[in-house]
Design an enzyme around this catalytic site. Structure first.
Site, mmCIF file in Angstrom:
data_model
loop_
_atom_site.group_PDB
_atom_site.id
_atom_site.type_symbol
_atom_site.label_atom_id
_atom_site.label_comp_id
_atom_site.label_asym_id
_atom_site.label_seq_id
_atom_site.Cartn_x
_atom_site.Cartn_y
_atom_site.Cartn_z
ATOM 1 N N ASP A 40 41.709 32.181 45.973
ATOM 2 C CA ASP A 40 40.474 31.410 46.055
ATOM 3 C C ASP A 40 40.840 30.120 46.798
ATOM 4 O OD1 ASP A 40 37.868 30.260 45.312
ATOM 5 O OD2 ASP A 40 39.003 29.110 43.844
ATOM 6 N N ASP A 219 40.712 29.678 40.124
ATOM 7 C CA ASP A 219 40.606 28.693 39.048
ATOM 8 C C ASP A 219 39.229 28.648 38.404
ATOM 9 O OD1 ASP A 219 39.332 25.608 40.102
ATOM 10 O OD2 ASP A 219 39.281 27.431 41.300
ATOM 11 N N ASP A 223 35.652 33.328 39.647
ATOM 12 C CA ASP A 223 36.813 34.138 40.053
ATOM 13 C C ASP A 223 37.195 35.142 38.968
ATOM 14 O OD1 ASP A 223 37.320 32.838 42.543
ATOM 15 O OD2 ASP A 223 38.170 31.149 41.446
#
Length: 226
Positions: A40, A219, A223
């Site tokens: 990410d 995080d 996600d």
């Protein structure tokens, strides 16, 4: 019988002392088999502490409605927007029935009208090339741009993973320009922008179906599925 090998117990203990919690007994064994790492962006490879740009250029009412919506969101851009408006002395507008729509933004009612704060396409806005969030208010859209910095150690991590022969990908919900800029800065050739949470999860499934052993590093709440 039924107990993990001593080496796993020892390694898990050492990792725990460094702030890493192993939730599954086979996690370290599976980690050793990884050949692909998917990252990410915001809050993972960047510090995730966005700083709003030129907030004072927006009308006070626009900032007030944006701040009222942002108060109902956990997204880093929304939090930064709320903090920035507060620093300018703006009182958040009384937005009711606030709901967060994962991957899109947050919406609510202000003076009986639906207002939204989030992605450009969701708010009927023309996307900026910079990292931004957008406000839909009374049929008009307003954009709020932000800046972010790579997380210290991100470049070294990417370099080390590439040296180990791992394939790297960057998947982000952000706009193409900042995603490309970070990918090029860190040396990640494969990147995708504007990726929704469900699309991240679909990409994980696609890679697994190809026989890849994938590690997903993220995080945020969006996600989790990936």
């Amino acid at each position: 019988a039924g107990h993990p090998p001593a080496v796993i117990t020892s390694a898990s203990g050492k990792l725990f002392r460094k702030g890493l919690l192993i939730k599954h007994g086979t996690a370290l064994e599976r980690l050793a088999e990884v050949d692909t790492v998917v990252f990410d962006k915001t809050g993972t490879l960047t510090l995730g502490v966005p700083e709003p740009l030129d907030l004072a250029n927006h009308p006070a009412q626009v900032l007030a409605v944006a701040a009222g919506l942002a108060a109902g969101s956990s997204h880093p851009l929304a939090r930064a927007l709320a903090d920035g408006a507060r620093a300018l002395g703006i009182t958040p507008a009384p937005v009711s029935e606030i709901t967060e729509v994962p991957g899109h933004g947050v919406q609510g009612l202000w003076q009986g009208t639906l207002v939204r704060l989030g992605r450009a396409d969701w708010c009927g806005a023309e996307p900026l090339s910079a990292t931004a969030t957008y406000l839909s208010l009374n049929g008009e859209s307003h954009s709020f741009a932000f800046t972010d910095r790579p997380r210290p150690g991100a470049e070294a991590l990417v370099r080390a993973l590439k040296t180990s022969g791992l394939k790297l990908e960057l998947l982000s919900g952000d706009n193409p320009a900042p995603v490309q800029a970070l990918a090029e800065r860190l040396g990640i050739a494969e990147w995708r922008a504007g990726v929704l949470p469900a699309e991240k999860a679909a990409r994980m499934a696609e890679l697994s179906a190809q026989g890849r052993k994938v590690l997903m590093v993220g995080d945020g709440l969006n996600d989790t599925a990936a």
